[in-house]
Enzyme design. Structure first.
Site, PDB file in Angstrom:
ATOM      1  N   ARG A   1       0.804  -1.237   0.000  1.00  0.00           N
ATOM      2  CA  ARG A   1       0.000   0.000   0.000  1.00  0.00           C
ATOM      3  C   ARG A   1       0.826   1.271   0.000  1.00  0.00           C
ATOM      4  O   ARG A   1       0.431   2.273  -0.567  1.00  0.00           O
ATOM      5  CB  ARG A   1      -0.855   0.030   1.269  1.00  0.00           C
ATOM      6  CG  ARG A   1      -2.162  -0.647   1.123  1.00  0.00           C
ATOM      7  CD  ARG A   1      -2.925  -0.547   2.403  1.00  0.00           C
ATOM      8  NE  ARG A   1      -2.222  -1.237   3.488  1.00  0.00           N
ATOM      9  CZ  ARG A   1      -2.837  -1.825   4.499  1.00  0.00           C
ATOM     10  NH1 ARG A   1      -4.137  -1.811   4.571  1.00  0.00           N
ATOM     11  NH2 ARG A   1      -2.154  -2.420   5.456  1.00  0.00           N
TER      12      ARG A   1
ATOM     13  N   HIS B   1       3.325 -27.958  10.179  1.00  0.00           N
ATOM     14  CA  HIS B   1       4.711 -28.429  10.167  1.00  0.00           C
ATOM     15  C   HIS B   1       4.859 -29.863  10.702  1.00  0.00           C
ATOM     16  O   HIS B   1       5.476 -30.715  10.072  1.00  0.00           O
ATOM     17  CB  HIS B   1       5.602 -27.497  10.997  1.00  0.00           C
ATOM     18  CG  HIS B   1       5.483 -26.054  10.610  1.00  0.00           C
ATOM     19  ND1 HIS B   1       5.306 -25.649   9.308  1.00  0.00           N
ATOM     20  CD2 HIS B   1       5.531 -24.908  11.341  1.00  0.00           C
ATOM     21  CE1 HIS B   1       5.256 -24.327   9.264  1.00  0.00           C
ATOM     22  NE2 HIS B   1       5.377 -23.855  10.493  1.00  0.00           N
TER      23      HIS B   1
ATOM     24  N   LYS C   1       6.192 -23.297  22.937  1.00  0.00           N
ATOM     25  CA  LYS C   1       7.002 -22.078  23.011  1.00  0.00           C
ATOM     26  C   LYS C   1       7.565 -21.985  24.430  1.00  0.00           C
ATOM     27  O   LYS C   1       6.997 -22.524  25.372  1.00  0.00           O
ATOM     28  CB  LYS C   1       6.122 -20.851  22.760  1.00  0.00           C
ATOM     29  CG  LYS C   1       5.430 -20.883  21.397  1.00  0.00           C
ATOM     30  CD  LYS C   1       6.007 -19.852  20.479  1.00  0.00           C
ATOM     31  CE  LYS C   1       5.345 -19.831  19.123  1.00  0.00           C
ATOM     32  NZ  LYS C   1       6.303 -19.722  18.024  1.00  0.00           N
TER      33      LYS C   1
HETATM   34  P1  NDP Z   1       2.951  -8.038   7.719  1.00  0.00           P
HETATM   35  O1  NDP Z   1       1.740  -7.586   8.436  1.00  0.00           O
HETATM   36  O2  NDP Z   1       4.293  -7.697   8.239  1.00  0.00           O
HETATM   37  O3  NDP Z   1       2.879  -7.524   6.212  1.00  0.00           O
HETATM   38  C1  NDP Z   1       1.676  -7.453   5.483  1.00  0.00           C
HETATM   39  C2  NDP Z   1       1.951  -6.848   4.127  1.00  0.00           C
HETATM   40  O4  NDP Z   1       0.739  -6.806   3.385  1.00  0.00           O
HETATM   41  C3  NDP Z   1       2.507  -5.445   4.155  1.00  0.00           C
HETATM   42  O5  NDP Z   1       3.385  -5.315   3.055  1.00  0.00           O
HETATM   43  C4  NDP Z   1       1.275  -4.568   3.897  1.00  0.00           C
HETATM   44  O6  NDP Z   1       1.567  -3.394   3.168  1.00  0.00           O
HETATM   45  C5  NDP Z   1       0.518  -5.468   2.956  1.00  0.00           C
HETATM   46  N1  NDP Z   1      -0.917  -5.196   3.010  1.00  0.00           N
HETATM   47  C6  NDP Z   1      -1.761  -5.483   4.044  1.00  0.00           C
HETATM   48  N2  NDP Z   1      -3.018  -5.155   3.688  1.00  0.00           N
HETATM   49  C7  NDP Z   1      -2.955  -4.670   2.421  1.00  0.00           C
HETATM   50  C8  NDP Z   1      -3.913  -4.212   1.497  1.00  0.00           C
HETATM   51  N3  NDP Z   1      -5.210  -4.154   1.804  1.00  0.00           N
HETATM   52  N4  NDP Z   1      -3.507  -3.828   0.276  1.00  0.00           N
HETATM   53  C9  NDP Z   1      -2.196  -3.870  -0.062  1.00  0.00           C
HETATM   54  N5  NDP Z   1      -1.227  -4.319   0.782  1.00  0.00           N
HETATM   55  C10 NDP Z   1      -1.606  -4.701   1.998  1.00  0.00           C
HETATM   56  O7  NDP Z   1       2.796  -9.631   7.548  1.00  0.00           O
HETATM   57  P2  NDP Z   1       3.953 -10.726   7.517  1.00  0.00           P
HETATM   58  O8  NDP Z   1       4.960 -10.337   6.501  1.00  0.00           O
HETATM   59  O9  NDP Z   1       4.393 -11.030   8.887  1.00  0.00           O
HETATM   60  O10 NDP Z   1       3.134 -12.013   7.028  1.00  0.00           O
HETATM   61  C11 NDP Z   1       2.722 -12.175   5.691  1.00  0.00           C
HETATM   62  C12 NDP Z   1       2.181 -13.587   5.513  1.00  0.00           C
HETATM   63  O11 NDP Z   1       3.209 -14.507   5.778  1.00  0.00           O
HETATM   64  C13 NDP Z   1       1.027 -13.939   6.464  1.00  0.00           C
HETATM   65  O12 NDP Z   1       0.141 -14.792   5.788  1.00  0.00           O
HETATM   66  C14 NDP Z   1       1.720 -14.708   7.583  1.00  0.00           C
HETATM   67  O13 NDP Z   1       0.842 -15.593   8.217  1.00  0.00           O
HETATM   68  C15 NDP Z   1       2.795 -15.433   6.787  1.00  0.00           C
HETATM   69  N6  NDP Z   1       3.934 -15.825   7.609  1.00  0.00           N
HETATM   70  C16 NDP Z   1       4.729 -14.878   8.186  1.00  0.00           C
HETATM   71  C17 NDP Z   1       5.805 -15.247   8.966  1.00  0.00           C
HETATM   72  C18 NDP Z   1       6.708 -14.233   9.569  1.00  0.00           C
HETATM   73  O14 NDP Z   1       7.693 -14.653  10.189  1.00  0.00           O
HETATM   74  N7  NDP Z   1       6.437 -12.953   9.407  1.00  0.00           N
HETATM   75  C19 NDP Z   1       6.132 -16.681   9.214  1.00  0.00           C
HETATM   76  C20 NDP Z   1       5.260 -17.593   8.531  1.00  0.00           C
HETATM   77  C21 NDP Z   1       4.216 -17.155   7.766  1.00  0.00           C
HETATM   78  P3  NDP Z   1       1.716  -1.921   3.827  1.00  0.00           P
HETATM   79  O15 NDP Z   1       3.028  -1.962   4.580  1.00  0.00           O
HETATM   80  O16 NDP Z   1       1.804  -1.022   2.680  1.00  0.00           O
HETATM   81  O17 NDP Z   1       0.541  -1.748   4.718  1.00  0.00           O
HETATM   82  C1  BG6 Z   2       6.047 -20.567  11.958  1.00  0.00           C
HETATM   83  C2  BG6 Z   2       5.235 -20.291  13.193  1.00  0.00           C
HETATM   84  O1  BG6 Z   2       5.263 -21.166  10.961  1.00  0.00           O
HETATM   85  O2  BG6 Z   2       7.099 -21.457  12.311  1.00  0.00           O
HETATM   86  C3  BG6 Z   2       6.090 -19.706  14.295  1.00  0.00           C
HETATM   87  O3  BG6 Z   2       4.201 -19.372  12.857  1.00  0.00           O
HETATM   88  C4  BG6 Z   2       7.247 -20.619  14.579  1.00  0.00           C
HETATM   89  O4  BG6 Z   2       5.335 -19.515  15.477  1.00  0.00           O
HETATM   90  C5  BG6 Z   2       7.979 -20.943  13.293  1.00  0.00           C
HETATM   91  O5  BG6 Z   2       8.111 -19.947  15.485  1.00  0.00           O
HETATM   92  C6  BG6 Z   2       9.052 -21.989  13.525  1.00  0.00           C
HETATM   93  O6  BG6 Z   2       9.818 -22.109  12.370  1.00  0.00           O
HETATM   94  P1  BG6 Z   2      11.345 -22.549  12.467  1.00  0.00           P
HETATM   95  O7  BG6 Z   2      11.781 -22.643  11.041  1.00  0.00           O
HETATM   96  O8  BG6 Z   2      12.043 -21.479  13.233  1.00  0.00           O
HETATM   97  O9  BG6 Z   2      11.329 -23.843  13.191  1.00  0.00           O
END
Ligand code: NDP
Ligand code: BG6
Length: 546
Positions: A74, A285, A385
């Site tokens: 966004r 997992h 955890k």
């Molecule tokens: P974040 O909340 O950090 O990032 C979300 C992203 O989506 C941002 O780039 C945001 O953009 C964008 N966004 C949200 N809403 C909109 C919208 N309506 N239109 C356009 N862009 C939008 O999430 P994560 O990166 O943590 O997670 C992303 C996915 O990955 C999720 O499904 C999560 O479950 C999965 N995941 C994440 C992990 C992690 O370690 N972070 C681990 C395993 C899975 P903007 O900044 O512009 O708002």
């Molecule tokens: C993610 C979970 O999918 O896996 C986290 O959302 C967890 O809660 C992570 O910590 C563990 O991954 P890894 O690769 O560090 O064992």
């Protein structure tokens, strides 16, 4: 544009070593030129995992010579500002740091940013225009991968918009005659986790995305499948003649699969409150690891042959008996404690967590696989955890020798245990009894060990590197198929339903454990208490070696 490796304009590559961990797993193949669009490019995952993985792939010369990345989110930022942000992210999180300046400048030239909203079709139409321009400028042929690093609530709407903007046409049916000339460009979609929150939502999401995409275009991520050590399970079992004959209920007493973490919820309290350990770690997992461990040998190593076998395991999981539920399922939550000498708060004191939360941060399960191979062999799964240390491993406990020759001295013989250490200190150890040097027949446990680090002298690549590469190559073996996801939710949702019924009747049982301990005492009883004396079923604390 990135130049082909070895071309005059290619940046000097700092000693790129062949990766022995990749040898024997798959033939080296080079993906077709393509563009990858990352939805959620300004998010945590893109910063910590995706861009660093793409940079590492470039460094290892595994990406196609012509490749572009388009970040979509966004916020209004320029291409250059986005490149700078990604450079900082790679410098902080890439496997090999600091990043190489010459390599980075060639890599960054093909990184772009597109501002848009997931709910706004116009953003997708302008994306289509932008992709067309980039592809024309870089001589790409229209191959596209869309990575959904978005909040899970947006998965369906992003895919719908991709369809409406004609960005992800379905491939021709597999039975269609192959036209002469090059194959049509591909459009593939990588979907992050969690995929649904129960069986109904997972089914609904599958239905929604199948309205736009063919299953062959869908790559559901479970990053555990990208871990070298998880893939090595298949090699260990099927590339060695000596293990498969003992991989069954004639020789195996029981199996323990542990996914222990020392970290807490790390600022993800809001998400974790809705998920709990069962959804966060077990449904995906641990059940994926279990299915690779327990599956029958596939006929080939093709994506569908492997996934067909994994699916059979998930479908063969026995429903936890209603009458004996508490002997099979333990759920618990951490209270304040200390880890590595550091005081840490309890779960209910974490940010964005309700002070009366009943979400589990630990779950242990005893389960059975109703199959010819595994009848009668209990599998114990546990994940939590704030346990004393991070360790993911599979411990296979073998049955004792049928007759003990060594009288009282034999009583100290421990069962043979094969430990497959998924992380950290990746490796495999086999524990067996040996004669102590000296004039008597004293027996002591010893261990034979293989460690990736010392055997190969390299650290395993990041899971996301392998998974992104496989998607570019069109290999979905390490991604979960719709029916696998639904089968694991079918089993897990029954447990959630039981918990919901118990909560509704005021019978809810949630144990507690201090942070830094191995879980509640009820978990020890689950294994040790149920075992006949001398069966060797100790609740090991996953130390290395034992
Ligand atoms: P974040 O909340 O950090 O990032 C979300 C992203 O989506 C941002 O780039 C945001 O953009 C964008 N966004 C949200 N809403 C909109 C919208 N309506 N239109 C356009 N862009 C939008 O999430 P994560 O990166 O943590 O997670 C992303 C996915 O990955 C999720 O499904 C999560 O479950 C999965 N995941 C994440 C992990 C992690 O370690 N972070 C681990 C395993 C899975 P903007 O900044 O512009 O708002
Ligand atoms: C993610 C979970 O999918 O896996 C986290 O959302 C967890 O809660 C992570 O910590 C563990 O991954 P890894 O690769 O560090 O064992």
């Amino acid at each position: 544009m990135l130049e082909p490796p070895g071309s005059p304009a290619s940046p000097a590559s700092p000693s790129v070593l062949p990766n022995p961990l990749r040898e024997g797993l798959a033939e080296e193949r080079v993906p077709e030129p393509a563009v990858m669009v990352i939805f959620g490019a300004s998010g945590d995952l893109a910063h910590r995992k995706l861009l660093p993985a793409l940079y590492s792939l470039t460094r290892d010369r595994l990406l196609p010579a012509r490749f572009a990345i388009v970040g979509f989110a966004r916020r209004a930022v320029s291409d250059d500002a986005f490149r700078e942000e990604m450079r900082a992210a790679c410098n902080e999180f890439a496997r090999r740091r600091p990043i190489d300046a010459a390599l980075w400048s060639a890599f960054a030239r093909n990184i772009f940013y597109h501002q848009g909203e997931y709910e706004d079709l116009a953003s997708f139409l302008s994306l289509r225009q932008r992709l067309g321009d980039i592809e024309r400028d870089l001589g790409l042929h229209g191959n596209r991968v869309f990575y959904l690093a978005t909040p899970p609530s947006s998965f369906a709407s992003v895919i719908r918009s991709l369809g409406q903007a004609e960005l992800a046409p379905r491939p021709p049916p597999p039975t269609a005659p192959r036209p002469a000339g090059p194959p049509p460009p591909f459009a593939r979609v990588i979907i992050e986790k969690p995929f649904g929150t129960d069986l109904e939502t997972a089914r609904a999401l599958n239905r929604d995305i199948h309205e736009t995409l063919d299953e062959r275009q869908i790559y559901r991520i479970d990053h555990y499948l990208g871990k070298e050590t998880v893939q090595n399970l298949v090699v260990f079992r099927f590339a060695n003649g000596i293990f498969e004959p003992i991989w069954n209920n004639r020789f195996v007493d029981h199996v323990q699969i542990t996914g222990a973490e020392s970290i807490g919820v790390e600022g993800r309290g809001g998400y974790f409150e809705q998920a709990g350990s069962m959804r966060d770690m077990v449904q995906n997992h641990l059940l994926q690891v279990l299915s690779l461990f327990a599956m029958e040998p596939p006929v080939t190593f093709d994506a569908d042959a492997v996934r067909d076998e994994k699916l059979k395991v998930l479908k063969a999981l026995r429903t936890i008996p209603e009458s004996d539920f508490e002997q099979h399922v333990v759920r618990a939550q951490y209270t304040a404690g200390s880890i590595g000498g550091q005081a840490v708060p309890g779960y209910r004191q974490e940010p964005n967590v309700s002070p009366s939360s009943t979400t589990e941060t630990f779950v242990a399960l005893k389960l059975h696989i109703d199959s010819w191979r595994w009848a009668g062999v209990p599998f114990y799964l546990r994940s939590g955890k704030r346990l004393p240390k991070r360790v993911t491993e599979i411990a296979v406990y073998f049955k004792e020798a049928p007759h003990l020759l060594f009288g009282r001295r034999g009583e100290s013989i421990r069962p043979n245990v094969l430990a497959i250490r998924i992380q950290p200190d990746e490796g495999i150890a086999l524990n067996f009894g040996s004669k102590l040097p000296g004039p008597t027949m004293e027996i002591a446990p010893v261990s034979m060990e293989f460690r990736y680090g010392s055997s190969f002298g390299v650290e395993p690549p990041e899971a996301y590197e392998r998974l992104i590469l496989d998607c570019l190559l069109g290999d979905s073996t390490l991604f979960t198929r719709a029916d696998e996801v639904e089968a694991s939710w079918t089993w897990v949702s029954r447990i959630h339903r039981r918990w919901a019924e118990e909560a509704a009747d005021g019978r809810s049982r949630l144990d507690s454990y201090p942070a830094g301990s191995w879980g509640p005492p009820s978990v020890r009883t689950m294994i040790v208490g149920a075992s006949p004396p001398g069966s060797g079923r100790t609740w090991i604390t996953a130390s290395w070696p034992w």
